[in-house]
Design a protein around this motif. Structure first.
Motif, PDB file in Angstrom:
ATOM      1  N   TRP A 137      -0.213  19.833 -16.645  1.00 46.77           N
ATOM      2  CA  TRP A 137      -0.285  19.829 -15.138  1.00 46.77           C
ATOM      3  C   TRP A 137       0.630  19.077 -14.214  1.00 46.77           C
ATOM      4  O   TRP A 137       1.147  19.369 -13.494  1.00 46.77           O
ATOM      5  CB  TRP A 137      -1.637  19.717 -14.453  1.00 46.77           C
ATOM      6  N   THR A 138       0.570  17.832 -14.816  1.00 46.95           N
ATOM      7  CA  THR A 138       1.407  16.592 -14.168  1.00 46.95           C
ATOM      8  C   THR A 138       3.073  17.108 -14.106  1.00 46.95           C
ATOM      9  O   THR A 138       3.798  16.852 -13.287  1.00 46.95           O
ATOM     10  CB  THR A 138       1.291  15.363 -14.850  1.00 46.95           C
ATOM     11  N   ALA A 139       3.359  17.743 -15.273  1.00 50.03           N
ATOM     12  CA  ALA A 139       4.524  18.025 -15.616  1.00 50.03           C
ATOM     13  C   ALA A 139       5.352  19.276 -14.618  1.00 50.03           C
ATOM     14  O   ALA A 139       6.040  19.416 -14.289  1.00 50.03           O
ATOM     15  CB  ALA A 139       5.080  18.428 -16.977  1.00 50.03           C
ATOM     16  N   ILE A 140       4.117  19.945 -14.261  1.00 50.90           N
ATOM     17  CA  ILE A 140       4.154  21.237 -13.449  1.00 50.90           C
ATOM     18  C   ILE A 140       4.356  20.712 -12.017  1.00 50.90           C
ATOM     19  O   ILE A 140       5.564  21.142 -11.315  1.00 50.90           O
ATOM     20  CB  ILE A 140       3.150  22.426 -13.808  1.00 50.90           C
ATOM     21  N   VAL A 141       3.594  19.975 -11.679  1.00 48.23           N
ATOM     22  CA  VAL A 141       3.535  19.414 -10.228  1.00 48.23           C
ATOM     23  C   VAL A 141       4.867  18.576  -9.849  1.00 48.23           C
ATOM     24  O   VAL A 141       5.456  18.515  -8.940  1.00 48.23           O
ATOM     25  CB  VAL A 141       2.235  18.740 -10.080  1.00 48.23           C
ATOM     26  N   GLY A 142       5.292  17.721 -11.122  1.00 50.46           N
ATOM     27  CA  GLY A 142       6.297  16.999 -10.824  1.00 50.46           C
ATOM     28  C   GLY A 142       7.719  17.659 -11.015  1.00 50.46           C
ATOM     29  O   GLY A 142       8.747  17.109 -10.741  1.00 50.46           O
ATOM     30  N   HIS A 143       7.695  18.942 -11.236  1.00 53.15           N
ATOM     31  CA  HIS A 143       8.954  19.548 -11.275  1.00 53.15           C
ATOM     32  C   HIS A 143       9.815  19.686 -10.012  1.00 53.15           C
ATOM     33  O   HIS A 143       9.110  20.175  -9.114  1.00 53.15           O
ATOM     34  CB  HIS A 143       8.662  21.258 -12.028  1.00 53.15           C
ATOM     35  N   PRO A 144      11.081  19.783  -9.956  1.00 51.52           N
ATOM     36  CA  PRO A 144      11.596  19.790  -8.679  1.00 51.52           C
ATOM     37  C   PRO A 144      11.462  21.100  -8.088  1.00 51.52           C
ATOM     38  O   PRO A 144      11.695  21.086  -6.700  1.00 51.52           O
ATOM     39  CB  PRO A 144      13.158  19.524  -8.964  1.00 51.52           C
TER      40      PRO A 144
END
Length: 231
Positions: free
Chosen positions: A5-12
């Motif tokens: 989830w953190t990776a998804i939210v952090g995606h540009p």
């Protein structure tokens, strides 16, 4: 799961996708209900603000990662010339009434805005941020920066003006007994710029053409007159 989830939210591209999703949901709601208070820009804004808050995303990041949408705002505004061209014969027929209405309406709008703001104690920076509020965003932001206003604040005022104009404008025009598509479109384009023009296009093709005309001429007139009068 948290790492994913953190990776998804952090995606540009997350912010851009979230914006498009919010607008698509708002548009679907409006098309199903046809309720004026479900105006797509208003509902999309509320959905987006709630989602950004829930995801812990601040405005600086949102502005940076949604820059592509800002870049497309100019061409999208120019594309509104299409309904204008399609209604050119009717516009030529009403040239002088339209010209007088735009000059009087545009002048009164700015005068009332600045007069009321000054009455409530707004300083010069706030006044210069408010002055172009009825002009479409690309022009309004540039004008505010040129005249010493706050461009970000002007963008907010423009959005609020457009949404309120698109929501309340048709209701007020109905109450006033205004049924002419040309008159309705002219009013919405002058008072609520691009959002009002989008609303006018949903009412009638002729209303959309006159709204695009009002928005374009009001923007050009403001770009020339406001810096000379208020700069």
């Amino acid at each position: 799961m948290t790492a994913i989830w953190t990776a998804i939210v952090g995606h540009p591209l997350f912010v851009l996708g979230l914006t498009l999703l919010a607008y698509q949901l708002a548009l679907e709601l409006y098309q199903r209900s046809r309720w004026l208070l479900a105006q797509p820009v208003l509902v999309a804004t509320l959905l987006l603000v709630g989602a950004l808050w829930a995801c812990g995303i601040g405005y600086p990041r949102y502005r940076q990662e949604s820059s592509l949408l800002w870049l497309l705002l100019g061409p999208a505004t120019v594309a509104l010339a299409v309904p204008l061209q399609q209604n050119l014969p009717r516009i030529r027929q009403l040239f002088w009434p339209v010209t007088i209405a735009l000059l009087v309406g545009g002048t009164i709008t700015v005068a009332l805005t600045l007069g009321l703001a000054a009455l409530f104690g707004a300083d010069r920076e706030m006044l210069m941020s408010l002055a172009p509020k009825s002009v479409t965003s690309p022009i309004a932001i540039a004008l505010a920066e040129q005249m010493g206003g706050i461009p970000a604040l002007t963008a907010v005022f423009v959005m609020i003006t457009g949404v309120l104009g698109a929501v309340l404008g048709p209701l007020l025009l109905d109450r006033a007994g205004v049924t002419s598509p040309a008159a309705r479109g002219l009013s919405l384009g002058l008072s609520a710029h691009a959002i009002g023009t989008a609303q006018a296009l949903q009412e009638h093709p002729e209303a959309g053409g006159f709204a695009a005309l009002a928005m374009s001429l009001a923007g050009a007139f403001s770009a020339l007159a406001l810096p000379l009068l208020l700069g």
